[in-house]
Design a protein around this motif. Structure first.
Motif, PDB file in Angstrom:
ATOM      1  N   ILE A  38       6.715   5.199  16.399  1.00 31.27           N
ATOM      2  CA  ILE A  38       6.473   5.969  15.177  1.00 31.27           C
ATOM      3  C   ILE A  38       6.562   5.049  13.972  1.00 31.27           C
ATOM      4  N   GLN A  39       7.553   4.148  13.969  1.00 34.95           N
ATOM      5  CA  GLN A  39       7.703   3.205  12.866  1.00 34.95           C
ATOM      6  C   GLN A  39       6.481   2.299  12.754  1.00 34.95           C
ATOM      7  N   SER A  40       5.969   1.846  13.886  1.00 36.23           N
ATOM      8  CA  SER A  40       4.773   1.000  13.876  1.00 36.23           C
ATOM      9  C   SER A  40       3.579   1.761  13.294  1.00 36.23           C
ATOM     10  N   ALA A  41       3.397   3.012  13.720  1.00 32.57           N
ATOM     11  CA  ALA A  41       2.303   3.829  13.182  1.00 32.57           C
ATOM     12  C   ALA A  41       2.495   4.028  11.683  1.00 32.57           C
ATOM     13  N   LEU A  42       3.723   4.311  11.265  1.00 31.28           N
ATOM     14  CA  LEU A  42       4.026   4.493   9.846  1.00 31.28           C
ATOM     15  C   LEU A  42       3.709   3.223   9.061  1.00 31.28           C
ATOM     16  N   ASP A  43       4.148   2.091   9.547  1.00 33.68           N
ATOM     17  CA  ASP A  43       3.921   0.821   8.852  1.00 33.68           C
ATOM     18  C   ASP A  43       2.435   0.522   8.709  1.00 33.68           C
ATOM     19  N   GLN A  44       1.698   0.699   9.789  1.00 32.80           N
ATOM     20  CA  GLN A  44       0.272   0.375   9.748  1.00 32.80           C
ATOM     21  C   GLN A  44      -0.494   1.317   8.820  1.00 32.80           C
ATOM     22  N   VAL A  45      -0.196   2.593   8.910  1.00 32.17           N
ATOM     23  CA  VAL A  45      -0.863   3.558   8.030  1.00 32.17           C
ATOM     24  C   VAL A  45      -0.482   3.301   6.579  1.00 32.17           C
ATOM     25  N   TYR A  46       0.793   3.094   6.326  1.00 31.39           N
ATOM     26  CA  TYR A  46       1.240   2.913   4.943  1.00 31.39           C
ATOM     27  C   TYR A  46       0.636   1.656   4.326  1.00 31.39           C
ATOM     28  N   ASN A  47       0.514   0.595   5.100  1.00 30.06           N
ATOM     29  CA  ASN A  47      -0.105  -0.632   4.582  1.00 30.06           C
ATOM     30  C   ASN A  47      -1.569  -0.396   4.215  1.00 30.06           C
ATOM     31  N   LEU A  48      -2.299   0.301   5.064  1.00 35.58           N
ATOM     32  CA  LEU A  48      -3.699   0.607   4.761  1.00 35.58           C
ATOM     33  C   LEU A  48      -3.802   1.502   3.528  1.00 35.58           C
ATOM     34  N   TYR A  49      -2.959   2.508   3.476  1.00 33.98           N
ATOM     35  CA  TYR A  49      -2.909   3.453   2.354  1.00 33.98           C
ATOM     36  C   TYR A  49      -2.644   2.707   1.042  1.00 33.98           C
ATOM     37  N   ARG A  50      -1.661   1.843   1.040  1.00 35.51           N
ATOM     38  CA  ARG A  50      -1.328   1.082  -0.180  1.00 35.51           C
ATOM     39  C   ARG A  50      -2.444   0.120  -0.555  1.00 35.51           C
ATOM     40  N   ASP A  51      -3.041  -0.536   0.441  1.00 33.63           N
ATOM     41  CA  ASP A  51      -4.135  -1.474   0.168  1.00 33.63           C
ATOM     42  C   ASP A  51      -5.324  -0.784  -0.506  1.00 33.63           C
ATOM     43  N   MET A  52      -5.474   0.512  -0.263  1.00 30.89           N
ATOM     44  CA  MET A  52      -6.584   1.272  -0.843  1.00 30.89           C
ATOM     45  C   MET A  52      -6.224   1.931  -2.162  1.00 30.89           C
ATOM     46  N   GLY A  53      -5.003   1.766  -2.599  1.00 38.28           N
ATOM     47  CA  GLY A  53      -4.594   2.336  -3.878  1.00 38.28           C
ATOM     48  C   GLY A  53      -3.350   3.191  -3.803  1.00 38.28           C
ATOM     49  N   GLY A  54      -3.026   3.671  -2.611  1.00 36.46           N
ATOM     50  CA  GLY A  54      -1.786   4.396  -2.383  1.00 36.46           C
ATOM     51  C   GLY A  54      -1.560   5.603  -3.271  1.00 36.46           C
ATOM     52  N   ASN A  55      -2.526   6.518  -3.309  1.00 32.16           N
ATOM     53  CA  ASN A  55      -2.347   7.737  -4.097  1.00 32.16           C
ATOM     54  C   ASN A  55      -2.996   8.916  -3.369  1.00 32.16           C
ATOM     55  N   SER A  56      -2.863  10.098  -3.937  1.00 26.94           N
ATOM     56  CA  SER A  56      -3.379  11.290  -3.255  1.00 26.94           C
ATOM     57  C   SER A  56      -4.903  11.264  -3.134  1.00 26.94           C
ATOM     58  N   LYS A  57      -5.571  10.589  -4.044  1.00 28.48           N
ATOM     59  CA  LYS A  57      -7.024  10.476  -3.938  1.00 28.48           C
ATOM     60  C   LYS A  57      -7.400   9.727  -2.657  1.00 28.48           C
ATOM     61  N   VAL A  58      -6.653   8.687  -2.342  1.00 28.11           N
ATOM     62  CA  VAL A  58      -6.877   7.936  -1.106  1.00 28.11           C
ATOM     63  C   VAL A  58      -6.610   8.836   0.098  1.00 28.11           C
ATOM     64  N   ALA A  59      -5.496   9.575   0.067  1.00 30.52           N
ATOM     65  CA  ALA A  59      -5.106  10.423   1.187  1.00 30.52           C
ATOM     66  C   ALA A  59      -6.085  11.566   1.409  1.00 30.52           C
ATOM     67  N   LYS A  60      -6.715  12.032   0.358  1.00 29.48           N
ATOM     68  CA  LYS A  60      -7.624  13.169   0.469  1.00 29.48           C
ATOM     69  C   LYS A  60      -9.076  12.752   0.661  1.00 29.48           C
ATOM     70  N   GLY A  61      -9.330  11.455   0.594  1.00 30.08           N
ATOM     71  CA  GLY A  61     -10.687  10.943   0.760  1.00 30.08           C
ATOM     72  C   GLY A  61     -10.996  10.604   2.209  1.00 30.08           C
TER      73      GLY A  61
END
Length: 137
Positions: free
Chosen positions: A101-124
């Motif tokens: 779960i931690q690995s999945a969290l880390d990988q997703v969070y890194n991608l999310y942050r690299d794209m801007g890390g905001n709700s617009k990214v999460a909803k796109g």
């Protein structure tokens, strides 16, 4: 929606879409699907949610990535991006470790942050495409 339709972005941005679209609803809530699928989905979803809420990530980020982490975890275990009900039911849930779960969290969070890390990214749609690429590589 997140796991079986590979659409964590829709689950995050437009959760009522499922209820408003008969095709999505019928595909996910057919009488042919065993009740265990729903029980296990909820159980795993709650486990991932508790894990993320126990992290030190900002609350908004936790909400933004929850469905993505759930999808990433299941897709990684199944080693495929389009998960069937049978794939899901073949997972040994007792063997899922916090490290996964931690690995999945880390990988997703890194991608999310690299794209801007905001709700617009999460909803796109770009984050799920990037996650699918990561899983397929």
């Amino acid at each position: 929606m997140s796991i079986f339709k590979s659409a964590p972005n829709t689950a995050r941005a437009r959760p009522s879409t499922l209820l408003n679209d008969d095709n999505h609803y019928e595909a996910l809530y057919s009488n042919d699907i065993g009740i265990q699928v729903y029980w296990r989905s909820a159980e795993l979803g709650k486990r991932v949610e508790r894990f993320i809420k126990g992290s030190d990530l900002p609350r908004g980020d936790q909400n933004d990535i929850l469905f993505y982490v759930l999808y990433f975890l299941v897709a990684s275990i199944c080693q495929k991006t389009d998960i069937t009900f049978a794939d899901f039911m073949n997972i040994d849930f007792s063997a899922i470790e916090d490290e996964q779960i931690q690995s999945a969290l880390d990988q997703v969070y890194n991608l999310y942050r690299d794209m801007g890390g905001n709700s617009k990214v999460a909803k796109g749609s770009k984050l799920i495409l990037s996650i699918r690429e990561t899983i397929n590589s």
